[in-house]
Design a protein around this motif. Structure first.
Motif, PDB file in Angstrom:
ATOM      1  N   MET A   1       0.847  -1.184   0.000  1.00 57.88           N
ATOM      2  CA  MET A   1       0.000   0.000   0.000  1.00 57.88           C
ATOM      3  C   MET A   1       0.888   1.240   0.000  1.00 57.88           C
ATOM      4  SD  MET A   1      -3.158   0.836   2.559  1.00 57.88           S
ATOM      5  CE  MET A   1      -4.168   2.310   2.350  1.00 57.88           C
ATOM      6  N   ARG A   2       0.598   2.155  -0.926  1.00 53.97           N
ATOM      7  CA  ARG A   2       1.445   3.332  -1.096  1.00 53.97           C
ATOM      8  C   ARG A   2       0.942   4.543  -0.313  1.00 53.97           C
ATOM      9  NH1 ARG A   2       4.905   5.984  -4.635  1.00 53.97           N
ATOM     10  NH2 ARG A   2       4.316   8.128  -5.137  1.00 53.97           N
ATOM     11  N   ALA A   3      -0.381   4.710  -0.239  1.00 55.64           N
ATOM     12  CA  ALA A   3      -0.937   5.927   0.351  1.00 55.64           C
ATOM     13  C   ALA A   3      -2.167   5.616   1.185  1.00 55.64           C
ATOM     14  CB  ALA A   3      -1.298   6.925  -0.753  1.00 55.64           C
ATOM     15  N   ASN A   4      -2.326   6.362   2.278  1.00 57.28           N
ATOM     16  CA  ASN A   4      -3.552   6.327   3.071  1.00 57.28           C
ATOM     17  C   ASN A   4      -3.986   7.761   3.352  1.00 57.28           C
ATOM     18  OD1 ASN A   4      -5.659   5.212   4.879  1.00 57.28           O
ATOM     19  ND2 ASN A   4      -4.488   6.315   6.422  1.00 57.28           N
ATOM     20  N   TYR A   5      -5.226   8.070   2.987  1.00 58.58           N
ATOM     21  CA  TYR A   5      -5.751   9.427   3.160  1.00 58.58           C
ATOM     22  C   TYR A   5      -6.761   9.515   4.305  1.00 58.58           C
ATOM     23  CZ  TYR A   5      -3.749   9.937  -1.507  1.00 58.58           C
ATOM     24  OH  TYR A   5      -2.891   9.938  -2.589  1.00 58.58           O
ATOM     25  N   HIS A   6      -6.983   8.389   4.999  1.00 58.49           N
ATOM     26  CA  HIS A   6      -8.043   8.326   6.006  1.00 58.49           C
ATOM     27  C   HIS A   6      -7.415   8.035   7.368  1.00 58.49           C
ATOM     28  CE1 HIS A   6     -12.488   6.936   6.741  1.00 58.49           C
ATOM     29  NE2 HIS A   6     -12.044   7.779   7.670  1.00 58.49           N
ATOM     30  N   THR A   7      -7.074   9.120   8.088  1.00 61.90           N
ATOM     31  CA  THR A   7      -6.364   9.024   9.356  1.00 61.90           C
ATOM     32  C   THR A   7      -6.969  10.008  10.355  1.00 61.90           C
ATOM     33  OG1 THR A   7      -4.341   8.650   8.049  1.00 61.90           O
ATOM     34  CG2 THR A   7      -4.072   9.045  10.412  1.00 61.90           C
ATOM     35  N   HIS A   8      -7.241   9.527  11.557  1.00 65.00           N
ATOM     36  CA  HIS A   8      -7.862  10.365  12.582  1.00 65.00           C
ATOM     37  C   HIS A   8      -6.842  10.764  13.651  1.00 65.00           C
ATOM     38  CE1 HIS A   8     -11.928  10.004  11.020  1.00 65.00           C
ATOM     39  NE2 HIS A   8     -11.595   8.768  10.688  1.00 65.00           N
ATOM     40  N   THR A   9      -7.289  11.598  14.576  1.00 63.63           N
ATOM     41  CA  THR A   9      -6.457  11.995  15.707  1.00 63.63           C
ATOM     42  C   THR A   9      -7.304  11.916  16.977  1.00 63.63           C
ATOM     43  OG1 THR A   9      -6.930  14.383  15.904  1.00 63.63           O
ATOM     44  CG2 THR A   9      -5.399  13.700  14.152  1.00 63.63           C
ATOM     45  N   TRP A  10      -6.655  12.115  18.099  1.00 66.03           N
ATOM     46  CA  TRP A  10      -7.329  12.053  19.397  1.00 66.03           C
ATOM     47  C   TRP A  10      -8.463  13.066  19.521  1.00 66.03           C
ATOM     48  CZ3 TRP A  10      -7.145  16.637  22.000  1.00 66.03           C
ATOM     49  CH2 TRP A  10      -6.157  17.545  21.592  1.00 66.03           C
ATOM     50  N   PRO A 235      -5.664  -6.376   7.452  1.00 62.74           N
ATOM     51  CA  PRO A 235      -6.862  -5.721   6.898  1.00 62.74           C
ATOM     52  C   PRO A 235      -6.615  -5.138   5.507  1.00 62.74           C
ATOM     53  CG  PRO A 235      -6.519  -5.075   9.177  1.00 62.74           C
ATOM     54  CD  PRO A 235      -5.289  -5.790   8.753  1.00 62.74           C
ATOM     55  N   ILE A 236      -5.403  -4.624   5.279  1.00 62.53           N
ATOM     56  CA  ILE A 236      -5.078  -4.088   3.958  1.00 62.53           C
ATOM     57  C   ILE A 236      -5.138  -5.190   2.911  1.00 62.53           C
ATOM     58  CG2 ILE A 236      -3.268  -2.993   2.569  1.00 62.53           C
ATOM     59  CD1 ILE A 236      -2.317  -1.648   5.209  1.00 62.53           C
ATOM     60  N   GLN A 237      -4.568  -6.354   3.243  1.00 62.81           N
ATOM     61  CA  GLN A 237      -4.584  -7.481   2.323  1.00 62.81           C
ATOM     62  C   GLN A 237      -6.016  -7.931   2.026  1.00 62.81           C
ATOM     63  OE1 GLN A 237      -1.836  -9.102   0.712  1.00 62.81           O
ATOM     64  NE2 GLN A 237      -3.653  -9.728  -0.433  1.00 62.81           N
ATOM     65  N   GLU A 238      -6.849  -7.964   3.055  1.00 62.16           N
ATOM     66  CA  GLU A 238      -8.241  -8.375   2.862  1.00 62.16           C
ATOM     67  C   GLU A 238      -8.997  -7.371   1.989  1.00 62.16           C
ATOM     68  OE1 GLU A 238     -10.475  -9.796   6.219  1.00 62.16           O
ATOM     69  OE2 GLU A 238      -8.652 -10.451   7.258  1.00 62.16           O
ATOM     70  N   ALA A 239      -8.709  -6.090   2.168  1.00 60.65           N
ATOM     71  CA  ALA A 239      -9.346  -5.068   1.329  1.00 60.65           C
ATOM     72  C   ALA A 239      -8.925  -5.230  -0.129  1.00 60.65           C
ATOM     73  CB  ALA A 239      -8.977  -3.676   1.835  1.00 60.65           C
ATOM     74  N   GLU A 240      -7.647  -5.489  -0.344  1.00 62.84           N
ATOM     75  CA  GLU A 240      -7.166  -5.708  -1.718  1.00 62.84           C
ATOM     76  C   GLU A 240      -7.783  -6.965  -2.318  1.00 62.84           C
ATOM     77  OE1 GLU A 240      -2.966  -5.702  -1.069  1.00 62.84           O
ATOM     78  OE2 GLU A 240      -2.811  -3.501  -1.173  1.00 62.84           O
ATOM     79  N   ASP A 241      -8.015  -7.968  -1.485  1.00 67.37           N
ATOM     80  CA  ASP A 241      -8.667  -9.193  -1.961  1.00 67.37           C
ATOM     81  C   ASP A 241     -10.094  -8.911  -2.433  1.00 67.37           C
ATOM     82  OD1 ASP A 241      -6.403 -10.666  -1.425  1.00 67.37           O
ATOM     83  OD2 ASP A 241      -7.142 -11.484   0.474  1.00 67.37           O
ATOM     84  N   ILE A 242     -10.806  -8.032  -1.722  1.00 67.90           N
ATOM     85  CA  ILE A 242     -12.161  -7.650  -2.142  1.00 67.90           C
ATOM     86  C   ILE A 242     -12.118  -7.018  -3.523  1.00 67.90           C
ATOM     87  CG2 ILE A 242     -14.063  -6.034  -1.673  1.00 67.90           C
ATOM     88  CD1 ILE A 242     -13.569  -6.565   1.334  1.00 67.90           C
ATOM     89  N   ALA A 243     -11.160  -6.110  -3.729  1.00 71.02           N
ATOM     90  CA  ALA A 243     -11.032  -5.452  -5.031  1.00 71.02           C
ATOM     91  C   ALA A 243     -10.795  -6.471  -6.136  1.00 71.02           C
ATOM     92  CB  ALA A 243      -9.891  -4.433  -4.986  1.00 71.02           C
ATOM     93  N   ARG A 244      -9.926  -7.434  -5.891  1.00 63.75           N
ATOM     94  CA  ARG A 244      -9.650  -8.456  -6.908  1.00 63.75           C
ATOM     95  C   ARG A 244     -10.866  -9.345  -7.153  1.00 63.75           C
ATOM     96  NH1 ARG A 244      -4.312  -8.159  -4.789  1.00 63.75           N
ATOM     97  NH2 ARG A 244      -4.851  -9.511  -3.031  1.00 63.75           N
ATOM     98  N   ARG A 245     -11.555  -9.695  -6.085  1.00 59.82           N
ATOM     99  CA  ARG A 245     -12.691 -10.610  -6.196  1.00 59.82           C
ATOM    100  C   ARG A 245     -13.790 -10.044  -7.085  1.00 59.82           C
ATOM    101  NH1 ARG A 245     -12.333 -12.147  -1.350  1.00 59.82           N
ATOM    102  NH2 ARG A 245     -13.807 -10.809  -0.241  1.00 59.82           N
ATOM    103  N   TYR A 246     -13.978  -8.746  -7.060  1.00 61.14           N
ATOM    104  CA  TYR A 246     -15.066  -8.135  -7.825  1.00 61.14           C
ATOM    105  C   TYR A 246     -14.578  -7.320  -9.016  1.00 61.14           C
ATOM    106  CZ  TYR A 246     -17.747  -9.832  -3.931  1.00 61.14           C
ATOM    107  OH  TYR A 246     -18.309 -10.664  -2.987  1.00 61.14           O
ATOM    108  N   GLY A 247     -13.320  -7.479  -9.372  1.00 61.25           N
ATOM    109  CA  GLY A 247     -12.802  -6.856 -10.580  1.00 61.25           C
ATOM    110  C   GLY A 247     -12.733  -5.347 -10.518  1.00 61.25           C
ATOM    111  N   LEU A 248     -12.492  -4.807  -9.332  1.00 61.67           N
ATOM    112  CA  LEU A 248     -12.423  -3.356  -9.176  1.00 61.67           C
ATOM    113  C   LEU A 248     -11.041  -2.839  -9.531  1.00 61.67           C
ATOM    114  CD1 LEU A 248     -14.223  -3.531  -5.798  1.00 61.67           C
ATOM    115  CD2 LEU A 248     -15.034  -2.010  -7.594  1.00 61.67           C
TER     116      LEU A 248
END
Length: 260
Positions: A1-10, A235-248
């Motif tokens: 994974m190269r980039a993450n744009y979804h990060t929270h703080t306290w 979790p990143i791997q599982e998310a990428e698996d979803i993308a592959r499974r549905y051809g996204l």
């Protein structure tokens, strides 16, 4: 994974760790781009206090902290300043417009669309609450589509947050509308790692099957509420698996859209 744009703080009251810890874990996890997108403040009436977002007087500290880290770690990682934002419609739209006027005074680079509430946090309903009411589903999709059409959002966070338990055909019809709009506007849809890690109702396999058939682009969002999430590969791997499974088509990075 190269980039993450979804990060929270306290500041959002349901995340932990310092911003520096997030940055350093992102570097250890191999990220090249880190976007902070904590839950936006809203200029609600004084008698209403939100328990899931930063307060108005915390915005300046949030901006200063992220900008300081951006300068300090500029040789190690690319850091961006954003906010996760709900889009409000009709007689609640002024809250969104006030937010835009507020952030115009700060170097906020992007909004993520996180439609946690139907209509508005004040008096509205939580999008993740189970419902078999087609009207609730239709409102969620209509509000999300209107938000996408503004052009102010970089991508749609957890678009499958809505927890519809009613007729499957109605779900498919409404979500197909949402996916077609995202496709036509070139807006990526987020496969959410927090939902995977915590076993939430999203990511939803039925949603991503629809998104794949409609040719939508996807992006993996860690939705980090603790620093360790940025160096948690499963979790990143599982998310990428979803993308592959549905051809996204899976985006590594996105072009940030100005929020004002």
């Amino acid at each position: 994974m190269r980039a993450n744009y979804h990060t929270h703080t306290w500041r959002c009251r349901h995340a932990s760790g310092t911003e520096r810890e997030y940055v350093e874990n992102a570097i250890r996890g191999g990220l090249k781009v880190l976007g902070f997108s904590d839950h936006t403040p809203y200029s609600y009436p004084k008698e209403f206090v939100s328990h899931m977002r930063m307060q108005m007087d915390q915005l300046e500290g949030y901006v200063d902290t992220v900008l300081d880290l951006k300068r300090e770690y500029r040789e190690d990682i690319e850091i961006h300043l954003g906010l996760e934002v709900e889009y409000y419609t009709e007689h609640y739209i002024e809250y969104f417009h006030k937010l835009q006027r507020l952030v115009a005074d700060y170097p906020v680079e992007y909004f993520l669309l996180g439609q946690h509430y139907i209509e508005c946090e004040i008096g509205g309903s939580w999008s993740g609450r189970p419902t078999d009411d087609p009207g609730v589903l239709e409102k969620y999709c209509a509000q999300t589509i209107q938000a996408m059409e503004t052009g102010y959002f970089t991508y749609v966070a957890h678009p499958d947050l809505i927890r519809f338990t009613g007729e499957e055909g109605i779900y498919e019809e409404q979500m197909r509308r949402l996916c077609r709009k995202a496709k036509s506007l070139g807006l990526p849809l987020e496969i959410n790692c927090l939902g995977i890690y915590e076993g939430r109702n999203y990511p939803s396999e039925r949603f991503w099957e629809i998104a794949g058939k409609e040719g939508c682009e996807a992006i993996v969002g860690i939705d980090a509420h603790d620093a360790e999430a940025l160096n948690r590969p499963q979790p990143i791997q599982e998310a990428e698996d979803i993308a592959r499974r549905y051809g996204l088509s899976l985006r590594e990075t996105v072009e940030l859209r100005p929020p004002v």
